[in-house]
Design a protein around this motif. Structure first.
Motif, mmCIF file in Angstrom:
data_model
loop_
_atom_site.group_PDB
_atom_site.id
_atom_site.type_symbol
_atom_site.label_atom_id
_atom_site.label_comp_id
_atom_site.label_asym_id
_atom_site.label_seq_id
_atom_site.Cartn_x
_atom_site.Cartn_y
_atom_site.Cartn_z
ATOM 1 N N ASP A 216 -5.804 -12.210 -60.177
ATOM 2 C CA ASP A 216 -6.661 -13.320 -60.601
ATOM 3 C C ASP A 216 -7.402 -13.808 -59.372
ATOM 4 O O ASP A 216 -6.822 -13.878 -58.284
ATOM 5 C CB ASP A 216 -5.824 -14.446 -61.208
ATOM 6 N N ASP A 217 -8.668 -14.157 -59.529
ATOM 7 C CA ASP A 217 -9.448 -14.622 -58.386
ATOM 8 C C ASP A 217 -9.128 -16.061 -58.009
ATOM 9 O O ASP A 217 -9.519 -16.521 -56.940
ATOM 10 C CB ASP A 217 -10.947 -14.436 -58.630
ATOM 11 N N GLN A 218 -8.391 -16.773 -58.848
ATOM 12 C CA GLN A 218 -7.997 -18.144 -58.538
ATOM 13 C C GLN A 218 -6.555 -18.128 -57.997
ATOM 14 O O GLN A 218 -5.608 -17.808 -58.712
ATOM 15 C CB GLN A 218 -8.086 -19.014 -59.779
ATOM 16 N N GLU A 219 -6.435 -18.483 -56.747
ATOM 17 C CA GLU A 219 -5.141 -18.413 -56.074
ATOM 18 C C GLU A 219 -4.074 -19.255 -56.761
ATOM 19 O O GLU A 219 -2.919 -18.835 -56.887
ATOM 20 C CB GLU A 219 -5.277 -18.833 -54.609
ATOM 21 N N MET A 220 -4.429 -20.449 -57.224
ATOM 22 C CA MET A 220 -3.443 -21.329 -57.856
ATOM 23 C C MET A 220 -2.908 -20.718 -59.152
ATOM 24 O O MET A 220 -1.734 -20.879 -59.484
ATOM 25 C CB MET A 220 -4.042 -22.713 -58.118
ATOM 26 N N VAL A 221 -3.752 -20.023 -59.873
ATOM 27 C CA VAL A 221 -3.306 -19.345 -61.100
ATOM 28 C C VAL A 221 -2.302 -18.251 -60.746
ATOM 29 O O VAL A 221 -1.244 -18.133 -61.371
ATOM 30 C CB VAL A 221 -4.508 -18.774 -61.885
ATOM 31 N N ASP B 53 -9.018 -9.769 -56.638
ATOM 32 C CA ASP B 53 -10.144 -9.184 -57.363
ATOM 33 C C ASP B 53 -9.721 -7.834 -57.934
ATOM 34 O O ASP B 53 -8.617 -7.350 -57.675
ATOM 35 C CB ASP B 53 -11.405 -9.064 -56.498
ATOM 36 N N GLY B 54 -10.605 -7.238 -58.704
ATOM 37 C CA GLY B 54 -10.263 -5.996 -59.381
ATOM 38 C C GLY B 54 -10.013 -4.819 -58.461
ATOM 39 O O GLY B 54 -9.143 -3.981 -58.729
ATOM 40 N N VAL B 55 -10.746 -4.738 -57.368
ATOM 41 C CA VAL B 55 -10.558 -3.628 -56.428
ATOM 42 C C VAL B 55 -9.171 -3.724 -55.788
ATOM 43 O O VAL B 55 -8.442 -2.731 -55.706
ATOM 44 C CB VAL B 55 -11.676 -3.611 -55.364
ATOM 45 N N GLU B 56 -8.791 -4.925 -55.362
ATOM 46 C CA GLU B 56 -7.453 -5.123 -54.800
ATOM 47 C C GLU B 56 -6.379 -4.839 -55.844
ATOM 48 O O GLU B 56 -5.315 -4.320 -55.518
ATOM 49 C CB GLU B 56 -7.286 -6.557 -54.288
ATOM 50 N N ALA B 57 -6.663 -5.180 -57.096
ATOM 51 C CA ALA B 57 -5.706 -4.939 -58.177
ATOM 52 C C ALA B 57 -5.444 -3.449 -58.347
ATOM 53 O O ALA B 57 -4.289 -3.023 -58.459
ATOM 54 C CB ALA B 57 -6.208 -5.542 -59.485
ATOM 55 N N VAL B 58 -6.500 -2.656 -58.358
ATOM 56 C CA VAL B 58 -6.339 -1.202 -58.494
ATOM 57 C C VAL B 58 -5.522 -0.655 -57.328
ATOM 58 O O VAL B 58 -4.616 0.168 -57.521
ATOM 59 C CB VAL B 58 -7.716 -0.507 -58.598
ATOM 60 N N GLU B 59 -5.815 -1.125 -56.126
ATOM 61 C CA GLU B 59 -5.059 -0.677 -54.946
ATOM 62 C C GLU B 59 -3.581 -1.048 -55.065
ATOM 63 O O GLU B 59 -2.706 -0.232 -54.774
ATOM 64 C CB GLU B 59 -5.657 -1.292 -53.674
ATOM 65 N N ALA B 60 -3.299 -2.287 -55.495
ATOM 66 C CA ALA B 60 -1.912 -2.740 -55.627
ATOM 67 C C ALA B 60 -1.176 -1.952 -56.715
ATOM 68 O O ALA B 60 -0.009 -1.596 -56.547
ATOM 69 C CB ALA B 60 -1.866 -4.235 -55.938
ATOM 70 N N ILE B 61 -1.863 -1.664 -57.802
ATOM 71 C CA ILE B 61 -1.247 -0.906 -58.893
ATOM 72 C C ILE B 61 -0.938 0.515 -58.439
ATOM 73 O O ILE B 61 0.149 1.039 -58.710
ATOM 74 C CB ILE B 61 -2.155 -0.921 -60.136
ATOM 75 N N ARG B 62 -1.855 1.132 -57.729
ATOM 76 C CA ARG B 62 -1.599 2.485 -57.218
ATOM 77 C C ARG B 62 -0.451 2.506 -56.214
ATOM 78 O O ARG B 62 0.365 3.419 -56.197
ATOM 79 C CB ARG B 62 -2.863 3.047 -56.574
ATOM 80 N N LEU C 98 -3.855 -8.930 -65.609
ATOM 81 C CA LEU C 98 -5.170 -8.991 -64.985
ATOM 82 C C LEU C 98 -6.068 -10.024 -65.653
ATOM 83 O O LEU C 98 -6.159 -10.059 -66.888
ATOM 84 C CB LEU C 98 -5.863 -7.624 -65.088
ATOM 85 N N ASP C 99 -6.748 -10.804 -64.834
ATOM 86 C CA ASP C 99 -7.792 -11.702 -65.322
ATOM 87 C C ASP C 99 -8.977 -10.843 -65.740
ATOM 88 O O ASP C 99 -9.285 -9.839 -65.097
ATOM 89 C CB ASP C 99 -8.189 -12.650 -64.187
ATOM 90 N N ILE C 100 -9.661 -11.207 -66.813
ATOM 91 C CA ILE C 100 -10.801 -10.381 -67.236
ATOM 92 C C ILE C 100 -12.096 -10.767 -66.524
ATOM 93 O O ILE C 100 -13.063 -10.032 -66.602
ATOM 94 C CB ILE C 100 -11.005 -10.407 -68.771
#
Length: 65
Positions: free
Chosen positions: A9-14, A36-45, A54-56
């Motif tokens: 999620d792009d909002q840290e508090m969330v 963000d989405g790019v970091e999310a893909v990296e973390a998932i891999r 994931l936040d949409i």
């Protein structure tokens, strides 16, 4: 069995809030977070979680892409 979760999620508090709630569950472990989405893909891999929450609406790559 522990359920491994990656949060994005792009909002840290969330992210912090979800991580606290999920981390309090005895059968869940937050293994990665992304802003963000790019970091999310990296973390998932990297982490190979059972679930990715994931936040949409995120910068660079949204949760649906």
């Amino acid at each position: 069995m522990t359920i491994r979760v990656v949060l994005a999620d792009d909002q840290e508090m969330v992210r912090i809030g979800f991580a606290m709630i999920l981390g309090a569950a005895p059968d869940m472990e937050v293994v990665g977070q992304a802003s963000d989405g790019v970091e999310a893909v990296e973390a998932i891999r990297r982490e190979r979680p059972d679930v990715a929450l994931l936040d949409i609406r995120m910068p660079r790559l949204n949760g649906l892409e």
